[in-house]
Design an enzyme around this catalytic site. Structure first.
Site, PDB file in Angstrom:
ATOM      1  N   PRO A  73       0.816  -1.224   0.000  1.00  0.00           N
ATOM      2  CG  PRO A  73      -0.928  -1.609   1.500  1.00  0.00           C
ATOM      3  CD  PRO A  73       0.394  -2.171   1.030  1.00  0.00           C
ATOM      4  CB  CYS A  74       1.372   3.749  -2.535  1.00  0.00           C
ATOM      5  SG  CYS A  74      -0.202   4.243  -3.299  1.00  0.00           S
ATOM      6  CD  GLN A  75      -3.405   3.381   0.496  1.00  0.00           C
ATOM      7  OE1 GLN A  75      -2.366   2.740   0.646  1.00  0.00           O
ATOM      8  NE2 GLN A  75      -4.506   2.822   0.036  1.00  0.00           N
ATOM      9  CB  SER A  78       0.824   8.527  -2.417  1.00  0.00           C
ATOM     10  OG  SER A  78       0.354   9.363  -3.437  1.00  0.00           O
TER      11      SER A  78
END
Length: 328
Positions: A73-75, A78
């Site tokens: 997951p990149c949240q 980002s």
């Protein structure tokens, strides 16, 4: 042919790219129930290993495979997230979970390759210290790593989507040269036969075009004289490279799981319509056949989100083609 495990699988961008290159999936893990619905409808998963919550696994729970692939997951990494906690964030911290599972394996049971994808900002967040941590963890697990930023638009889809891909090779089995990988620019929307909306024909190598969201029959929305990619229909403060609109002929903005994407059409006045879910999936390299299988089990909102969170199939395929056909 090599076997692989598809972790944080989403709708299977890694899986499809690796399968097209001749490799075989033996298992997958995904916690989003809607993504799992699509995944199981799209692929023949009968008899494969599956886990819904990777944080509850022990190393011995995961079967032996030649490759583990994952886009964690990149949240928290980002640029779209103002807080940007990096690897210390709860979601992007899944990276540690996966690497600890690798570390817990006996040397003979570790995968030969780790294929990892994330946003380009992973290289820069916290002045590069998070990426240093990524490499340090791989080194501690016994892997040598190489990496490259690849843009989806260079691999046959008209979407500008820069992502960093890390290829880690278990050093006890020798190093193989994989990166760099080169591509060619994708094309923009190109109409080659005009007419009413239902009868237009577009260049298959360009952007995909499907029916509009307007009603009124086949002749509604004809006369596509000018098409501009648009982002941020639901978040007017959203920017990519400082723009809401691109010029005609440029690739689509990067698809995300949060933003609403569209195109501005001149016919003869400007109007904006959203990209359809099918167009979003095409921009990520998925076939219409697979999209229809997913659409049968999910609503439009989930299909759009799944496309935005996916790994571009074409890029994975290009990487997979550089892998050896079999292990030594």
């Amino acid at each position: 042919m090599m076997t692989f495990i598809d972790l944080c699988s989403g709708i299977g961008g890694f899986r499809l790219g690796l399968e097209l290159a001749g490799h075989k999936c033996i298992g997958y893990s995904e916690c989003d129930k809607y993504a799992v619905r699509s995944y199981q409808a799209m692929y023949n998963t009968e008899g494969e290993w599956y886990s819904g919550d990777i944080t509850k696994l022990k190393p011995e729970d995961i079967p032996q495979a030649d490759i583990w692939c994952f886009g964690f997951p990149c949240q928290d990494v980002s640029c779209a997230n103002g807080r940007r906690k990096g690897l210390a964030g709860e979601r992007s911290g899944i990276y540690y979970t996966i690497i600890n599972l690798v570390k817990g394996k006996n040397e003979e049971d570790k995968p030969t390759y780790l294929l990892i994808e994330n946003v380009k900002n992973l290289l820069h967040i916290h002045e590069g210290w998070d990426f240093t941590e990524v490499l340090a963890e791989l080194d501690e697990a016994g892997y040598d790593a190489i990496w490259q930023v690849l843009n989806s638009k260079d691999f046959g889809v008209p979407q500008s989507r820069e992502r960093v891909f890390i290829i880690a090779n278990l050093r006890s089995r020798g190093r193989r040269e994989i990166l760099p990988v080169a591509g060619t620019n994708g094309r923009a929307l190109k109409q080659i036969v005009g007419g009413m909306q239902g009868y237009r024909v577009y260049d298959p190598n360009g952007a995909s075009a499907t029916v509009t969201n307007a009603s009124g029959g086949l002749d509604k929305g004809t006369g596509l004289y000018l098409v501009r990619p648009v982002i941020g229909l639901n978040r007017m403060g959203k920017r990519q490279n400082g723009r809401l609109f691109k010029n005609p002929g440029e690739p689509m903005f990067t698809l995300t799981g949060q933003d609403t994407h569209g195109i501005a059409i001149k016919d003869p006045a400007f109007r904006i319509r959203r990209l359809t879910p099918k167009e979003c999936w095409r921009l990520q390299g998925f076939s219409d056949e697979l999209f229809e299988k997913a659409r049968a089990v999910n609503q439009e909102a989930q299909l759009r989100k799944q496309a935005g969170n996916a790994v571009t199939v074409n890029v994975v395929y290009a990487l997979a083609k550089t892998l050896p056909s079999m292990q030594n």
